[in-house]
Structure formats: C-alpha cells, structure tokens
Design an enzyme around this catalytic site. Sequence first.
Site, PDB file in Angstrom:
ATOM      1  N   GLU A 176       0.912  -1.259  -0.124  1.00 11.41           N
ATOM      2  CA  GLU A 176      -0.035   0.090  -0.054  1.00 11.41           C
ATOM      3  C   GLU A 176       0.863   1.215   0.030  1.00 11.41           C
ATOM      4  OE1 GLU A 176      -3.599   2.207   2.461  1.00 11.41           O
ATOM      5  OE2 GLU A 176      -2.359   0.550   3.258  1.00 11.41           O
ATOM      6  N   LYS A 213      -2.760  -2.029  -2.741  1.00  9.33           N
ATOM      7  CA  LYS A 213      -3.712  -1.163  -2.125  1.00  9.33           C
ATOM      8  C   LYS A 213      -3.400   0.310  -2.515  1.00  9.33           C
ATOM      9  CE  LYS A 213      -6.562   0.051   1.718  1.00  9.33           C
ATOM     10  NZ  LYS A 213      -7.221  -0.376   3.007  1.00  9.33           N
TER      11      LYS A 213
END
Length: 295
Positions: A176, A213
């Site tokens: 992420e 993400k």
Amino acid sequence: MNPNQFERIRTGQGFIAALDQSGGSTPKALQQYGIQENSFSNEEEMYALVHEMRTRIIKSPAFDSRYIIGAILFENTMDRFIDGQFTADYLWEQKNVVPFLKVDQGLAGLEDGVQLMKPIPGLDNLLKRAVERRIFGTKMRSVIQEANASGIKKVVEQQFALGKQIARAGLVPIIEPEVDIRSSDKITSENLLKEEIANQLSLLDKDVNIMLKLSIPTEDNFYADLMNDPRVVRIVALSGGYSQAEANEKLARNRGLIASFSRALSQGLTAGQTDDEFYAMLSESVRGIYEASIK
C-alpha cells in the site's frame, strides 16, 4: 495458504473491509463512533472498546459475504475473540470473509516527499503468529506526499522487499503506497508510482503473489494494465479521506478496482445507535461500496 481463500480474493465479487485502525488512530476512530477519550483510562481499555466496535460491525447482518470478501485486522484484534473464536477464525468460518493483518508500525517522518514505513522489529515472529491464527495476507502502508522520483522509488523498494519476506512466510502481502489525495501533483506521483511498481513486478519470481492497495487514481482505469500481471492477485482502493459518496463515485469509474475502505465504511456508525439503526446504516454503506466495487 488456503486455496479457497485465495480464489475468493482473486475472483470474488465484493470489497475488503478495513478494520485495522491502530495506535494513534484508535482514539480518533472511537471518537467518530461516539466514544470520547475520557471513556477509557489506559491502552487496554481503549483496545477493548475498539474491539467491541469491530465485533458489532462484524456480527451485524449487514457484514455479509455477498458483499464483503475480506477484512483487514489490527494485531490486537487478531489476538482477541468473537463468540469464543479467534477473530480470524470467526470471520472465515462464520462469515466466509477472508482475514488479513496490518503489519506496519506506522510512518516515518517526511523525507524526499514521502513517508516510508518505520522499521518493523520482530516481523518474522508476527508473521509466524499470523499463520498460526490462520491469517491469509497482510497489509502495510506508506504515504507519497509529493512527486519526488527518488522518494517514490524508495517507497516501492521498501514495500516490495517486505512483501517478499511476507510471501516467504506463506502469506499474501497487500502493498500500500498511498498517494495523498490532497497532493498538488497527485497525477505525476501516480505516473512515477506505476512505473516503479511495474519495475518491481518484473523482478518478482513467478510464484510470488501480491496485492496492491492504491489511492483511487486521477485518471480512470489508470491501473488496468497492472491488473493483468499474473503475480497481482487483486488491486484494491483506499478511500484516502474522501467521503463515502465521493469515494464510491470515483471508484465506480475504475473497472476491476474494488474498495478497501475504512473511514468511508464506518461513516455514520455510532455507539449510541440501536441495533436496528446501526444495521440500517451499515447495510446502506456496505451496499453502496459493493455497487461501486462491481461496476
């Protein structure tokens, strides 16, 4: 790795619920839920209250596997129980929802336009415990504030280095590198980020699986080519500070991108609501995020 969980995450329709507020973000999450800081006197009481909140969300009829395919937990939540089962076991066995674990220890200071992850001491032991708790994958967050090529390269290199360590432990890492939605040069950062991700993917062994993400991109369907990489199990989007309505509207324009929302999911939920009110609010949020995720 559980093959049924892998297939559910790879092909299932729905979104991933982010229930992983931790450390400094927990008091804010509780405050948004209607529980003020004077309601607890120490960290243990605070985490007990946030677990009650998460338990209420997870046990709600609105938290339904028809719409939700996975949930990200905080370490403290992983070690707690729901109805006599470890949280991850309850999620999978009672809800058919795949459990993930947040493993980062927060962000370092801003340097070269980015915030790298702080060191994660004892990561191997944490990953071993996660496997024992039947966790499927992990999540770790960095933040990109400015379109600084050197900083973004460092973020992606750090993420992938830890991702390989996590994969060796038998878990699927969610990488992420968040681009701040308030950044004045967000689109330039996204171009630099995608280039670095593509480079790191090209260096991965073919048997390594990762997830990404990412912030909802400025350009619609910007990450479509990354979705086609065989090592990328799924790409999910964070809400990043957008309201639920804004996040859903932007997400719906990106085919194949599914939500992994935290604040946008819990928006409007409060401790003072009756169970019926709580269920109705959560149900409306879940269905809205689901619809945006499958378009």
